[in-house]
Design an enzyme around this catalytic site. Sequence first.
Site, PDB file in Angstrom:
ATOM      1  NE  ARG A 107       1.550   7.270 -27.634  1.00 39.37           N
ATOM      2  CZ  ARG A 107       3.092   7.208 -27.826  1.00 39.37           C
ATOM      3  NH1 ARG A 107       3.494   6.271 -28.810  1.00 39.37           N
ATOM      4  NH2 ARG A 107       3.470   7.706 -26.993  1.00 39.37           N
ATOM      5  CG  HIS A 134       4.448  13.091 -26.235  1.00 40.20           C
ATOM      6  ND1 HIS A 134       3.733  12.234 -25.283  1.00 40.20           N
ATOM      7  CD2 HIS A 134       5.536  11.959 -26.274  1.00 40.20           C
ATOM      8  CE1 HIS A 134       4.438  10.946 -25.163  1.00 40.20           C
ATOM      9  NE2 HIS A 134       5.374  10.972 -25.775  1.00 40.20           N
ATOM     10  CD  GLN A 137       9.176  11.728 -23.908  1.00 38.01           C
ATOM     11  OE1 GLN A 137       8.671  10.688 -24.174  1.00 38.01           O
ATOM     12  NE2 GLN A 137      10.386  11.751 -23.421  1.00 38.01           N
ATOM     13  CG  ASP A 230      10.847  13.415 -31.933  1.00 40.52           C
ATOM     14  OD1 ASP A 230      11.015  12.038 -31.893  1.00 40.52           O
ATOM     15  OD2 ASP A 230       9.393  13.783 -31.889  1.00 40.52           O
ATOM     16  CB  CYS A 271      10.819  11.555 -26.915  1.00 46.25           C
ATOM     17  SG  CYS A 271      10.544  11.829 -28.712  1.00 46.25           S
ATOM     18  NE  ARG A 316       7.233   9.483 -21.284  1.00 42.04           N
ATOM     19  CZ  ARG A 316       6.706   8.812 -22.218  1.00 42.04           C
ATOM     20  NH1 ARG A 316       7.201   8.771 -23.455  1.00 42.04           N
ATOM     21  NH2 ARG A 316       5.327   9.090 -22.301  1.00 42.04           N
TER      22      ARG A 316
HETATM   23  N1   CP Z   1       8.868   8.669 -26.233  1.00 39.35           N
HETATM   24  C1   CP Z   1       7.717   7.683 -26.357  1.00 39.35           C
HETATM   25  O1   CP Z   1       6.603   8.234 -26.309  1.00 39.35           O
HETATM   26  O2   CP Z   1       7.962   6.324 -26.751  1.00 39.35           O
HETATM   27  P1   CP Z   1       6.647   5.421 -27.193  1.00 39.35           P
HETATM   28  O3   CP Z   1       6.290   5.832 -28.655  1.00 39.35           O
HETATM   29  O4   CP Z   1       7.513   4.023 -27.333  1.00 39.35           O
HETATM   30  O5   CP Z   1       5.574   5.416 -26.196  1.00 39.35           O
HETATM   31  N1  NVA Z   2       7.235  12.760 -32.750  1.00 41.02           N
HETATM   32  C1  NVA Z   2       7.194  11.504 -32.257  1.00 41.02           C
HETATM   33  C2  NVA Z   2       7.249  11.278 -31.123  1.00 41.02           C
HETATM   34  C3  NVA Z   2       7.197  10.098 -30.626  1.00 41.02           C
HETATM   35  C4  NVA Z   2       7.283   9.664 -29.140  1.00 41.02           C
HETATM   36  C5  NVA Z   2       6.020  11.061 -32.971  1.00 41.02           C
HETATM   37  O1  NVA Z   2       5.100  11.413 -33.067  1.00 41.02           O
HETATM   38  O2  NVA Z   2       6.159   9.952 -33.664  1.00 41.02           O
END
Ligand code: CP
Ligand code: NVA
Length: 330
Positions: A107, A134, A137, A230, A271, A316
């Site tokens: 990530r 992502h 997700q 989101d 998400c 997830r």
């Molecule tokens: N939805 C999601 O990716 O959550 P986190 O940032 O907590 O992993």
């Molecule tokens: N768009 C958000 C998604 C978090 C799961 C971010 O990148 O922070």
Amino acid sequence: MVDLRGRDFLKLLDFTPEEINHLIKVATTLKKQKHNHESHMYLKGKQIAMIFEKDSTRTRCSFEAGAVDLGMSATYIGPTGSQLGKKETVADTARVLTRMYDGIEYRGFDQATVEELARYSTVPVWNGLTNEFHPTQMLADIMTAKEHFGDVKGKKLVFLGDARNNVANSLMVICSKLGMKFVSCGPKDLWPNEELVETCKEIAKKTGAEISFEEDPMIATKDAHVLYTDVWVSMGEPMELWEERINLLKPYQVNMKLIENADKDVIFLHCLPSFHNTGTSIGKEIEEKFGIKEMEVTDEVFESKYSKVFEEAENRLHTIKAVMLETLKK
Ligand code: CP
Ligand code: NVA
């Protein structure tokens, strides 16, 4: 016959509709096994590394708890405490970890970084979120929609808000792959990049999907089956952006008026994490500075019967396990 052994999971554009549906099917089986407390340690003795250059609750816990469920162990490498980026390149890190682990989760920021990690690694690399995409997700989102609707082909999913962020981009891809009606709803300045739109429209020609863009949330949400939103400012973006985004995106907040405008069987997905109240430090700061208590979704919708966000969060785990199992199994 779907065979994903040895494959990376970097973005959904790399996968066929059949492969995507297969992963969701495997996740459904794994979910049943977990709920029935049936052992499913199919990857006993394997080890994974998890690199997180950004924060995470769901993704980290899904990879870590999922690895253990499957009989593996997991090593967490956080934003500090490793050599990555400061003294060691992505390419060198990949060549080290690939000799010690059976799979690597990443990530971070640029999609190019996870692609580079995969290029230099001989074990599967999984994208746990980048600025652009992502993909894990999406499997949980569609799994949740399928649990509610059965088949999702032809169903209308509307994303409201920052329509060119990683989640919105990935939703456009998966909806085009699975023959859904995708509406990207937000101010024009935040619509996704043209190249990705063109790619998705090409895919849509083959799958029967429809991709459209709309600035008016009442037009966009008419008869929709899934309303999705989101955060208005994503990880990695500067805090100074909040004021501009609040002003731009306030009209796109998911509220009861939009839910009532949608199909009577509509579900709400997010998400997570979500700013639906002032129970967080950022939520409080925003209230003090800008006088708003709820952002991308009202607390009423978040807590309503339409909201499937915690089913989605649980999924997830099951979908990430499916990705690890299908790419790592012998
Ligand atoms: N939805 C999601 O990716 O959550 P986190 O940032 O907590 O992993
Ligand atoms: N768009 C958000 C998604 C978090 C799961 C971010 O990148 O922070």
